[in-house]
Design a protein around this motif. Structure first.
Motif, PDB file in Angstrom:
ATOM      1  N   VAL A 144      -0.002 -59.611 -57.809  1.00 19.56           N
ATOM      2  CA  VAL A 144      -0.282 -60.620 -58.832  1.00 19.56           C
ATOM      3  C   VAL A 144      -1.639 -60.361 -59.471  1.00 19.56           C
ATOM      4  CG1 VAL A 144      -0.622 -63.087 -59.257  1.00 19.56           C
ATOM      5  CG2 VAL A 144       1.226 -62.334 -57.760  1.00 19.56           C
ATOM      6  N   TYR A 145      -2.623 -59.990 -58.677  1.00 19.56           N
ATOM      7  CA  TYR A 145      -3.953 -59.689 -59.219  1.00 19.56           C
ATOM      8  C   TYR A 145      -3.885 -58.520 -60.206  1.00 19.56           C
ATOM      9  CZ  TYR A 145      -8.808 -58.392 -59.700  1.00 19.56           C
ATOM     10  OH  TYR A 145     -10.027 -58.074 -60.223  1.00 19.56           O
ATOM     11  N   ASP A 146      -3.156 -57.470 -59.845  1.00 19.60           N
ATOM     12  CA  ASP A 146      -3.017 -56.317 -60.736  1.00 19.60           C
ATOM     13  C   ASP A 146      -2.373 -56.723 -62.062  1.00 19.60           C
ATOM     14  OD1 ASP A 146      -4.184 -54.701 -58.817  1.00 19.60           O
ATOM     15  OD2 ASP A 146      -2.275 -53.865 -58.109  1.00 19.60           O
ATOM     16  N   GLU A 147      -1.395 -57.582 -61.997  1.00 15.52           N
ATOM     17  CA  GLU A 147      -0.747 -58.084 -63.213  1.00 15.52           C
ATOM     18  C   GLU A 147      -1.733 -58.926 -64.027  1.00 15.52           C
ATOM     19  OE1 GLU A 147       2.770 -59.080 -65.652  1.00 15.52           O
ATOM     20  OE2 GLU A 147       2.648 -57.708 -63.956  1.00 15.52           O
ATOM     21  N   PHE A 148      -2.411 -59.837 -63.354  1.00 11.03           N
ATOM     22  CA  PHE A 148      -3.327 -60.752 -64.028  1.00 11.03           C
ATOM     23  C   PHE A 148      -4.466 -60.008 -64.733  1.00 11.03           C
ATOM     24  CE2 PHE A 148      -7.297 -63.098 -64.007  1.00 11.03           C
ATOM     25  CZ  PHE A 148      -6.953 -64.171 -64.807  1.00 11.03           C
ATOM     26  N   LYS A 149      -5.069 -59.046 -64.059  1.00 11.00           N
ATOM     27  CA  LYS A 149      -6.251 -58.387 -64.629  1.00 11.00           C
ATOM     28  C   LYS A 149      -5.926 -57.583 -65.884  1.00 11.00           C
ATOM     29  CE  LYS A 149      -6.310 -54.118 -61.983  1.00 11.00           C
ATOM     30  NZ  LYS A 149      -7.037 -53.259 -61.097  1.00 11.00           N
ATOM     31  N   ASN A 150      -4.657 -57.260 -66.110  1.00 11.64           N
ATOM     32  CA  ASN A 150      -4.256 -56.511 -67.302  1.00 11.64           C
ATOM     33  C   ASN A 150      -3.829 -57.409 -68.459  1.00 11.64           C
ATOM     34  OD1 ASN A 150      -4.686 -53.845 -66.322  1.00 11.64           O
ATOM     35  ND2 ASN A 150      -2.867 -54.082 -65.054  1.00 11.64           N
ATOM     36  N   ASP A 151      -3.826 -58.724 -68.248  1.00  9.63           N
ATOM     37  CA  ASP A 151      -3.367 -59.667 -69.265  1.00  9.63           C
ATOM     38  C   ASP A 151      -4.541 -60.328 -69.978  1.00  9.63           C
ATOM     39  OD1 ASP A 151      -0.773 -59.124 -68.527  1.00  9.63           O
ATOM     40  OD2 ASP A 151      -0.558 -60.899 -67.266  1.00  9.63           O
ATOM     41  N   ASN A 152      -4.353 -60.605 -71.261  1.00  5.52           N
ATOM     42  CA  ASN A 152      -5.348 -61.387 -71.985  1.00  5.52           C
ATOM     43  C   ASN A 152      -4.995 -62.870 -71.846  1.00  5.52           C
ATOM     44  OD1 ASN A 152      -3.460 -62.119 -74.070  1.00  5.52           O
ATOM     45  ND2 ASN A 152      -3.893 -60.200 -75.128  1.00  5.52           N
ATOM     46  N   ASP A 153      -5.819 -63.730 -72.384  1.00 11.97           N
ATOM     47  CA  ASP A 153      -5.632 -65.163 -72.229  1.00 11.97           C
ATOM     48  C   ASP A 153      -4.261 -65.621 -72.764  1.00 11.97           C
ATOM     49  OD1 ASP A 153      -6.974 -67.617 -71.304  1.00 11.97           O
ATOM     50  OD2 ASP A 153      -6.800 -68.232 -73.403  1.00 11.97           O
ATOM     51  N   TYR A 154      -3.902 -65.140 -73.934  1.00 13.62           N
ATOM     52  CA  TYR A 154      -2.617 -65.518 -74.539  1.00 13.62           C
ATOM     53  C   TYR A 154      -1.449 -65.097 -73.642  1.00 13.62           C
ATOM     54  CZ  TYR A 154       1.311 -65.741 -77.753  1.00 13.62           C
ATOM     55  OH  TYR A 154       2.539 -66.017 -78.323  1.00 13.62           O
ATOM     56  N   GLN A 155      -1.494 -63.863 -73.139  1.00 12.66           N
ATOM     57  CA  GLN A 155      -0.432 -63.382 -72.265  1.00 12.66           C
ATOM     58  C   GLN A 155      -0.356 -64.218 -70.978  1.00 12.66           C
ATOM     59  OE1 GLN A 155      -2.062 -59.397 -72.193  1.00 12.66           O
ATOM     60  NE2 GLN A 155      -0.212 -58.574 -73.176  1.00 12.66           N
ATOM     61  N   CYS A 156      -1.505 -64.588 -70.450  1.00 12.19           N
ATOM     62  CA  CYS A 156      -1.531 -65.420 -69.237  1.00 12.19           C
ATOM     63  C   CYS A 156      -0.799 -66.737 -69.460  1.00 12.19           C
ATOM     64  CB  CYS A 156      -2.965 -65.707 -68.810  1.00 12.19           C
ATOM     65  SG  CYS A 156      -3.865 -64.307 -68.144  1.00 12.19           S
ATOM     66  N   ILE A 157      -1.148 -67.419 -70.545  1.00  7.53           N
ATOM     67  CA  ILE A 157      -0.521 -68.717 -70.818  1.00  7.53           C
ATOM     68  C   ILE A 157       0.975 -68.553 -71.048  1.00  7.53           C
ATOM     69  CG2 ILE A 157      -0.446 -70.664 -72.438  1.00  7.53           C
ATOM     70  CD1 ILE A 157      -2.838 -70.609 -70.442  1.00  7.53           C
ATOM     71  N   GLN A 158       1.366 -67.521 -71.781  1.00  8.71           N
ATOM     72  CA  GLN A 158       2.790 -67.281 -72.022  1.00  8.71           C
ATOM     73  C   GLN A 158       3.535 -67.037 -70.711  1.00  8.71           C
ATOM     74  OE1 GLN A 158       4.381 -67.685 -75.018  1.00  8.71           O
ATOM     75  NE2 GLN A 158       2.353 -68.480 -75.495  1.00  8.71           N
ATOM     76  N   LYS A 159       2.944 -66.280 -69.811  1.00 11.63           N
ATOM     77  CA  LYS A 159       3.577 -66.006 -68.518  1.00 11.63           C
ATOM     78  C   LYS A 159       3.644 -67.268 -67.663  1.00 11.63           C
ATOM     79  CE  LYS A 159       2.659 -61.101 -68.352  1.00 11.63           C
ATOM     80  NZ  LYS A 159       2.057 -59.973 -67.627  1.00 11.63           N
ATOM     81  N   ILE A 160       2.607 -68.078 -67.698  1.00 10.55           N
ATOM     82  CA  ILE A 160       2.615 -69.333 -66.931  1.00 10.55           C
ATOM     83  C   ILE A 160       3.722 -70.243 -67.448  1.00 10.55           C
ATOM     84  CG2 ILE A 160       1.319 -71.460 -66.469  1.00 10.55           C
ATOM     85  CD1 ILE A 160      -1.229 -69.639 -66.354  1.00 10.55           C
ATOM     86  N   VAL A 161       3.802 -70.416 -68.758  1.00  2.00           N
ATOM     87  CA  VAL A 161       4.824 -71.285 -69.348  1.00  2.00           C
ATOM     88  C   VAL A 161       6.215 -70.754 -69.025  1.00  2.00           C
ATOM     89  CG1 VAL A 161       5.812 -72.084 -71.537  1.00  2.00           C
ATOM     90  CG2 VAL A 161       3.346 -72.221 -71.158  1.00  2.00           C
ATOM     91  N   LYS A 162       6.447 -69.454 -69.202  1.00  3.52           N
ATOM     92  CA  LYS A 162       7.757 -68.856 -68.931  1.00  3.52           C
ATOM     93  C   LYS A 162       8.116 -68.998 -67.462  1.00  3.52           C
ATOM     94  CE  LYS A 162      11.170 -66.519 -70.630  1.00  3.52           C
ATOM     95  NZ  LYS A 162      12.115 -67.180 -71.519  1.00  3.52           N
ATOM     96  N   GLY A 163       7.147 -68.782 -66.584  1.00  2.00           N
ATOM     97  CA  GLY A 163       7.400 -68.926 -65.154  1.00  2.00           C
ATOM     98  C   GLY A 163       7.761 -70.350 -64.773  1.00  2.00           C
ATOM     99  N   LEU A 164       7.090 -71.309 -65.373  1.00  2.00           N
ATOM    100  CA  LEU A 164       7.387 -72.714 -65.085  1.00  2.00           C
ATOM    101  C   LEU A 164       8.765 -73.101 -65.610  1.00  2.00           C
ATOM    102  CD1 LEU A 164       3.891 -74.165 -65.900  1.00  2.00           C
ATOM    103  CD2 LEU A 164       4.994 -74.233 -63.656  1.00  2.00           C
ATOM    104  N   GLU A 165       9.150 -72.556 -66.743  1.00  2.00           N
ATOM    105  CA  GLU A 165      10.472 -72.841 -67.301  1.00  2.00           C
ATOM    106  C   GLU A 165      11.573 -72.246 -66.434  1.00  2.00           C
ATOM    107  OE1 GLU A 165      10.122 -71.233 -71.249  1.00  2.00           O
ATOM    108  OE2 GLU A 165       9.188 -73.066 -72.034  1.00  2.00           O
TER     109      GLU A 165
END
Length: 113
Positions: free
Chosen positions: A47-68
């Motif tokens: 998860v850390y490896d994934e997170f460190k390669n994402d920008n803020d927009y990508q992070c929020i999009q992934k959080i929203v998609k994961g919650l959905e």
């Protein structure tokens, strides 16, 4: 890591906690320990490896998609918010930036879940 739809709830929680821990641009060892209390070292690293390669927009999009993708109950959400608070207080203070990010994440999570 697989697409967000294939993440487990633990992976999603770890990702959200990484986002929260980095909200004030400094992730402490105590905050890392909180995340490690939620997932095993292998999951943490993936998860850390994934997170460190994402920008803020990508992070929020992934959080929203994961919650959905996951069916979060009110109890699950309550636990997630508690985990976030524990993380924010891990370094002994809940600064203004962290407070704003917590409220913002809470709103996004409630809307997506």
């Amino acid at each position: 890591m697989d697409s967000v739809q294939n993440w487990s709830k633990k992976e999603l929680v770890a990702y959200i906690l990484f986002y929260a821990a980095n909200s004030n641009l400094s992730e402490t060892n105590k905050e890392r320990n909180v995340i490690l209390s939620k997932v095993d070292m292998n999951t943490y690293q993936m998860v850390y490896d994934e997170f460190k390669n994402d920008n803020d927009y990508q992070c929020i999009q992934k959080i929203v998609k994961g919650l959905e993708t996951h069916d979060y109950s009110k109890s699950d959400l309550k636990q997630l918010f508690l985990d976030m608070k524990i993380l924010f207080f891990a370094d002994g203070e809940f600064d203004q930036v962290e407070h704003v990010v917590f409220n913002w994440l809470k709103r996004i999570i409630n809307d997506a879940a």
